[in-house]
Design an enzyme around this catalytic site. Sequence first.
Site, PDB file in Angstrom:
ATOM      1  N   HIS A  61     -29.903 -24.755  -7.662  1.00  0.00           N
ATOM      2  CA  HIS A  61     -28.624 -24.105  -7.890  1.00  0.00           C
ATOM      3  C   HIS A  61     -28.860 -22.609  -8.053  1.00  0.00           C
ATOM      4  O   HIS A  61     -29.935 -22.195  -8.489  1.00  0.00           O
ATOM      5  CB  HIS A  61     -27.967 -24.633  -9.170  1.00  0.00           C
ATOM      6  CG  HIS A  61     -27.795 -26.111  -9.178  1.00  0.00           C
ATOM      7  ND1 HIS A  61     -28.032 -26.871 -10.291  1.00  0.00           N
ATOM      8  CD2 HIS A  61     -27.432 -26.983  -8.197  1.00  0.00           C
ATOM      9  CE1 HIS A  61     -27.803 -28.151 -10.016  1.00  0.00           C
ATOM     10  NE2 HIS A  61     -27.445 -28.243  -8.741  1.00  0.00           N
ATOM     11  N   TYR A 127     -30.512 -25.748 -22.473  1.00  0.00           N
ATOM     12  CA  TYR A 127     -30.461 -24.450 -21.831  1.00  0.00           C
ATOM     13  C   TYR A 127     -29.240 -23.662 -22.277  1.00  0.00           C
ATOM     14  O   TYR A 127     -28.207 -24.216 -22.627  1.00  0.00           O
ATOM     15  CB  TYR A 127     -30.575 -24.542 -20.314  1.00  0.00           C
ATOM     16  CG  TYR A 127     -29.514 -25.302 -19.572  1.00  0.00           C
ATOM     17  CD1 TYR A 127     -28.505 -24.633 -18.879  1.00  0.00           C
ATOM     18  CD2 TYR A 127     -29.537 -26.693 -19.523  1.00  0.00           C
ATOM     19  CE1 TYR A 127     -27.551 -25.332 -18.158  1.00  0.00           C
ATOM     20  CE2 TYR A 127     -28.585 -27.389 -18.808  1.00  0.00           C
ATOM     21  CZ  TYR A 127     -27.593 -26.702 -18.126  1.00  0.00           C
ATOM     22  OH  TYR A 127     -26.641 -27.390 -17.421  1.00  0.00           O
TER      23      TYR A 127
END
Length: 180
Positions: A61, A127
């Site tokens: 991504h 994250y």
Amino acid sequence: MPTITESATIPGVLTVELRPFADNRGRFTETFRKEWFPQRDWGRMQTNRSDSREGVLRGLHYHFGQVDYWYVVSGRIRVGLVDLRRSSPAFRGAQTIDLDATEQRGLYIPVGVAHGFLALTDVTLFYVVDNYYDGADEFGLAWNDSEVAVPWQVAQGPIMSGRDAANPHLRDIPFASLPE
């Protein structure tokens, strides 16, 4: 302050060697401070958790409006990175970085660097991103694109989502739509 090292392959990718404090009760580790990364505002922070089974591959991504900071809390992953910034001296450069929960390292991924990971074991990844999720700012690149050749070292086909399996190859992404 932890030791922060820039990748020799892709400028702006930073590995953070964290400093755990241990005693007879266990261990404490400060995993993230926005002051470690003054190149970003971190105004609209969002924290996420990803749990994956061994053999799962997520990505690749990339974004125009957010950076990622990854920290593995259990298990091991192999992070795949590809520099898609047209103005970068490492444009189209690829590398992998292994992250293991026992090593106490974080990973900062700048805007325009495609990223994904292969779960080498069952894994939990936390994250932080510097912007709220926006599906209009999530783009993909084929994990196995031979033009960029991420060195995944995968013995057999990984477990993937249909969306990630359908990510386009670099040759199919209009050059002008890549980040500066």
